[in-house]
Design a protein around this motif. Structure first.
Motif, PDB file in Angstrom:
ATOM      1  N   ASN A   1       0.252   9.112  -2.920  1.00  0.00           N
ATOM      2  CA  ASN A   1      -0.103   8.858  -4.123  1.00  0.00           C
ATOM      3  C   ASN A   1      -0.260  10.002  -5.022  1.00  0.00           C
ATOM      4  O   ASN A   1      -1.195  10.967  -4.577  1.00  0.00           O
ATOM      5  CB  ASN A   1      -1.489   7.820  -4.445  1.00  0.00           C
ATOM      6  CG  ASN A   1      -1.634   7.375  -5.711  1.00  0.00           C
ATOM      7  OD1 ASN A   1      -0.858   7.241  -6.604  1.00  0.00           O
ATOM      8  ND2 ASN A   1      -3.137   7.498  -6.034  1.00  0.00           N
TER       9      ASN A   1
ATOM     10  N   LYS B   1       0.749  -1.294   0.037  1.00  0.00           N
ATOM     11  CA  LYS B   1      -0.037  -0.218  -0.134  1.00  0.00           C
ATOM     12  C   LYS B   1       0.873   1.133   0.022  1.00  0.00           C
ATOM     13  O   LYS B   1       1.717   1.389   0.827  1.00  0.00           O
ATOM     14  CB  LYS B   1      -0.843   0.111   1.093  1.00  0.00           C
ATOM     15  CG  LYS B   1      -1.887   1.063   1.315  1.00  0.00           C
ATOM     16  CD  LYS B   1      -2.796   1.212   2.538  1.00  0.00           C
ATOM     17  CE  LYS B   1      -3.793   2.252   2.441  1.00  0.00           C
ATOM     18  NZ  LYS B   1      -4.541   2.158   3.519  1.00  0.00           N
ATOM     19  N   PRO B   2       0.570   2.126  -0.882  1.00  0.00           N
ATOM     20  CA  PRO B   2       1.641   3.383  -1.129  1.00  0.00           C
ATOM     21  C   PRO B   2       1.359   4.468   0.203  1.00  0.00           C
ATOM     22  O   PRO B   2       0.094   4.351   0.799  1.00  0.00           O
ATOM     23  CB  PRO B   2       1.224   3.857  -2.175  1.00  0.00           C
ATOM     24  CG  PRO B   2      -0.571   3.580  -2.563  1.00  0.00           C
ATOM     25  CD  PRO B   2      -0.365   2.234  -1.867  1.00  0.00           C
TER      26      PRO B   2
ATOM     27  N   ASP C   1       1.428   8.291 -12.665  1.00  0.00           N
ATOM     28  CA  ASP C   1       0.839   8.096 -11.258  1.00  0.00           C
ATOM     29  C   ASP C   1       2.018   7.562 -10.666  1.00  0.00           C
ATOM     30  O   ASP C   1       2.909   6.573 -10.850  1.00  0.00           O
ATOM     31  CB  ASP C   1      -0.245   6.847 -11.441  1.00  0.00           C
ATOM     32  CG  ASP C   1      -0.609   6.631 -10.061  1.00  0.00           C
ATOM     33  OD1 ASP C   1      -1.808   7.136  -9.571  1.00  0.00           O
ATOM     34  OD2 ASP C   1      -0.116   5.706  -9.212  1.00  0.00           O
ATOM     35  N   THR C   2       2.251   8.268  -9.511  1.00  0.00           N
ATOM     36  CA  THR C   2       3.460   7.845  -8.649  1.00  0.00           C
ATOM     37  C   THR C   2       2.861   7.451  -7.087  1.00  0.00           C
ATOM     38  O   THR C   2       2.352   8.338  -6.560  1.00  0.00           O
ATOM     39  CB  THR C   2       4.251   9.237  -8.479  1.00  0.00           C
ATOM     40  OG1 THR C   2       4.806   9.473  -9.769  1.00  0.00           O
ATOM     41  CG2 THR C   2       5.583   8.872  -7.693  1.00  0.00           C
ATOM     42  N   LYS C   3       3.500   6.294  -6.707  1.00  0.00           N
ATOM     43  CA  LYS C   3       3.277   5.812  -5.492  1.00  0.00           C
ATOM     44  C   LYS C   3       4.692   5.801  -4.754  1.00  0.00           C
ATOM     45  O   LYS C   3       5.553   5.273  -5.170  1.00  0.00           O
ATOM     46  CB  LYS C   3       2.716   4.327  -5.475  1.00  0.00           C
ATOM     47  CG  LYS C   3       1.528   4.344  -6.198  1.00  0.00           C
ATOM     48  CD  LYS C   3       0.751   2.803  -6.345  1.00  0.00           C
ATOM     49  CE  LYS C   3      -0.518   2.823  -7.004  1.00  0.00           C
ATOM     50  NZ  LYS C   3      -0.835   1.146  -7.166  1.00  0.00           N
ATOM     51  N   GLU C   4       4.481   6.520  -3.535  1.00  0.00           N
ATOM     52  CA  GLU C   4       5.665   6.563  -2.652  1.00  0.00           C
ATOM     53  C   GLU C   4       5.782   5.503  -2.033  1.00  0.00           C
ATOM     54  O   GLU C   4       4.805   5.535  -1.292  1.00  0.00           O
ATOM     55  CB  GLU C   4       5.913   8.057  -2.018  1.00  0.00           C
ATOM     56  CG  GLU C   4       6.038   9.078  -2.866  1.00  0.00           C
ATOM     57  CD  GLU C   4       6.640  10.381  -2.386  1.00  0.00           C
ATOM     58  OE1 GLU C   4       6.909  10.354  -1.186  1.00  0.00           O
ATOM     59  OE2 GLU C   4       6.479  11.510  -3.186  1.00  0.00           O
ATOM     60  N   LEU C   5       6.742   4.481  -1.796  1.00  0.00           N
ATOM     61  CA  LEU C   5       6.883   3.425  -1.136  1.00  0.00           C
ATOM     62  C   LEU C   5       7.754   3.626   0.211  1.00  0.00           C
ATOM     63  O   LEU C   5       8.118   4.519   0.369  1.00  0.00           O
ATOM     64  CB  LEU C   5       7.137   2.144  -1.879  1.00  0.00           C
ATOM     65  CG  LEU C   5       6.002   1.982  -3.004  1.00  0.00           C
ATOM     66  CD1 LEU C   5       6.754   0.886  -4.067  1.00  0.00           C
ATOM     67  CD2 LEU C   5       4.784   1.670  -2.733  1.00  0.00           C
TER      68      LEU C   5
ATOM     69  N   LYS D   1      10.113   4.413  -5.012  1.00  0.00           N
ATOM     70  CA  LYS D   1       8.904   5.054  -5.712  1.00  0.00           C
ATOM     71  C   LYS D   1       8.411   4.033  -6.877  1.00  0.00           C
ATOM     72  O   LYS D   1       9.127   3.534  -7.720  1.00  0.00           O
ATOM     73  CB  LYS D   1       9.088   6.392  -6.187  1.00  0.00           C
ATOM     74  CG  LYS D   1       9.409   7.235  -5.290  1.00  0.00           C
ATOM     75  CD  LYS D   1       9.598   8.706  -5.966  1.00  0.00           C
ATOM     76  CE  LYS D   1       9.545   9.644  -4.622  1.00  0.00           C
ATOM     77  NZ  LYS D   1       9.921  11.315  -5.225  1.00  0.00           N
ATOM     78  N   HIS D   2       7.014   3.818  -7.133  1.00  0.00           N
ATOM     79  CA  HIS D   2       6.454   3.138  -8.033  1.00  0.00           C
ATOM     80  C   HIS D   2       5.664   3.983  -9.034  1.00  0.00           C
ATOM     81  O   HIS D   2       4.850   4.562  -8.681  1.00  0.00           O
ATOM     82  CB  HIS D   2       5.591   1.936  -7.511  1.00  0.00           C
ATOM     83  CG  HIS D   2       5.138   0.984  -8.584  1.00  0.00           C
ATOM     84  ND1 HIS D   2       3.574   0.982  -9.204  1.00  0.00           N
ATOM     85  CD2 HIS D   2       5.773   0.169  -8.985  1.00  0.00           C
ATOM     86  CE1 HIS D   2       3.781   0.051 -10.048  1.00  0.00           C
ATOM     87  NE2 HIS D   2       4.872  -0.579  -9.885  1.00  0.00           N
TER      88      HIS D   2
END
Length: 371
Positions: free
Chosen positions: A17, A13-14, A28-32, A37-38
């Protein structure tokens, strides 16, 4: 025709977002966790390319089949944490040198450089701490007809045994023509060895429904590099004529996988060889998969590529669509040849301080309903 999407790659789960761009073409950027980053690039046609800033690892490529069904066509882990080690280099940027370096050493300007061995006594894909295991600095961008992310990494002089402070930029760009363009740039402060590639495993059946045995490959190549029992180039170029390595007119991969030809057997019943392009056609490689109708075209300015048919892939890895097994994906590693460090007559991987390394490979996705 409305496109149905079947997403299957599960990520943590990011934390944050962020979405850049319009509703259709967007980033779309997900910070993990751990500064990972995804990124997901989506074009106006609904094609998606997803990747991590860690290793520049491509985790998903979502493209339609002949019926409009959008599915993933690359191998990726179910749990992104498995990319921390990633011994199969799924989707990763490979460097400083893609391929195997004999005896983990080479000589430049009269000086011998020793590298870290990570496959027996040899050095594979940049070693254990290669570019597939660094966090790249990422900068998203958007043009009128494309979106992308520019990835940058600075490798210090002596890292992994390689000479020269190296600054490398790799750009992933998705166009509205369903093209993934990968561009590479690099500069060095000392004469060094450099050839970069991407190590995605493609499977056009969609969501790994079938193995790659019946992927039909056409390739602009009449010559390939002979390998010894350790998969190290012997220094000999072989003619493909009357062998399972002749893809000039096209053939299914099963021909080599099931062949008793010595070079196929050496590779573990399949292919893990460098093919030298004839440079006679714009399209260096064309791949077709009959059931899905998907077509992948590879165009590059590189002199050749390693084609690897995942002969040695373990059968116990938890991939997004299920357990892994041999022949589940095929790699098209466009690059120069590390054999040039020990043998004459091969495309050079040497980069001088006054030179700029530049390379470009285009992966184009389409469909052919009449395959």
């Amino acid at each position: 025709m409305k496109q149905e999407k079947k997403h299957s790659n599960v990520l943590l789960k990011p934390l944050i977002n962020i979405v850049i761009g319009a509703d259709s073409m967007k980033i779309d950027t997900k910070e993990l966790q751990n500064n990972w980053k995804h990124y997901t690039l989506t074009n106006d046609s609904g094609m998606e390319v997803s990747f991590l800033n860690y290793g520049g690892i491509i985790t998903n490529i979502m493209v339609p089949d002949k019926n409009g069904l959008v599915e993933n066509v690359v191998l990726g882990y179910k749990d992104y944490n498995d990319y921390r080690t990633n011994p199969n280099f799924f989707g990763a940027i490979i460097g400083r040198v893609a391929g195997r370096i004999q005896d983990s050493s080479f000589e430049l300007n009269g000086e011998t450089y020793s590298l870290t061995p990570n496959e027996g006594k040899n050095h594979l894909h940049g070693g254990q701490n290669g570019f597939h295991q660094v966090i790249w600095n990422a900068t998203p961008f958007q043009t009128a007809s494309s979106i992308g992310v520019k990835l940058k990494h600075e490798s210090p002089d002596g890292e992994g045994g390689y000479p020269g402070e190296l600054v490398v930029t790799v750009t992933y760009e998705l166009t509205n023509d369903n093209q993934l363009i990968i561009s590479y740039e690099g500069t060095t402060t000392k004469t060094t060895a450099l050839t970069l590639t991407n190590h995605s495993y493609f499977n056009l059946s969609g969501n790994l429904q079938n193995t790659i045995h019946n992927h039909h490959v056409t390739m602009d190549s009449h010559r390939f590099i002979e390998l010894d029992q350790s998969l190290i180039p012997t220094g000999q170029l072989l003619d493909v004529t009357d062998t399972p390595f002749d893809f000039v007119s096209g053939r299914n991969l099963t021909d080599g996988i099931e062949s008793t030809f010595k070079q196929n057997k050496i590779a573990g019943n399949g292919y893990d060889h460098y093919f030298l392009f004839d440079q006679q056609k714009k399209e260096n490689v064309v791949v077709k998969e009959a059931n899905s109708g998907r077509v992948l075209t590879v165009e590059t300015d590189q002199p050749g590529m390693v084609m690897y048919t995942s002969n040695g892939l373990d059968d116990n890895l938890a991939l997004a669509e299920g357990p892994s097994k041999p022949y589940l994906g095929i790699c098209f590693e466009t690059q120069s040849s590390p054999a040039s460090l020990h043998h004459e007559g091969f495309p050079s991987v040497v980069l001088l301080p006054n030179e700029k390394y530049e390379s470009r490979t285009v992966f184009s996705f389409g469909v052919d309903s009449y395959i």
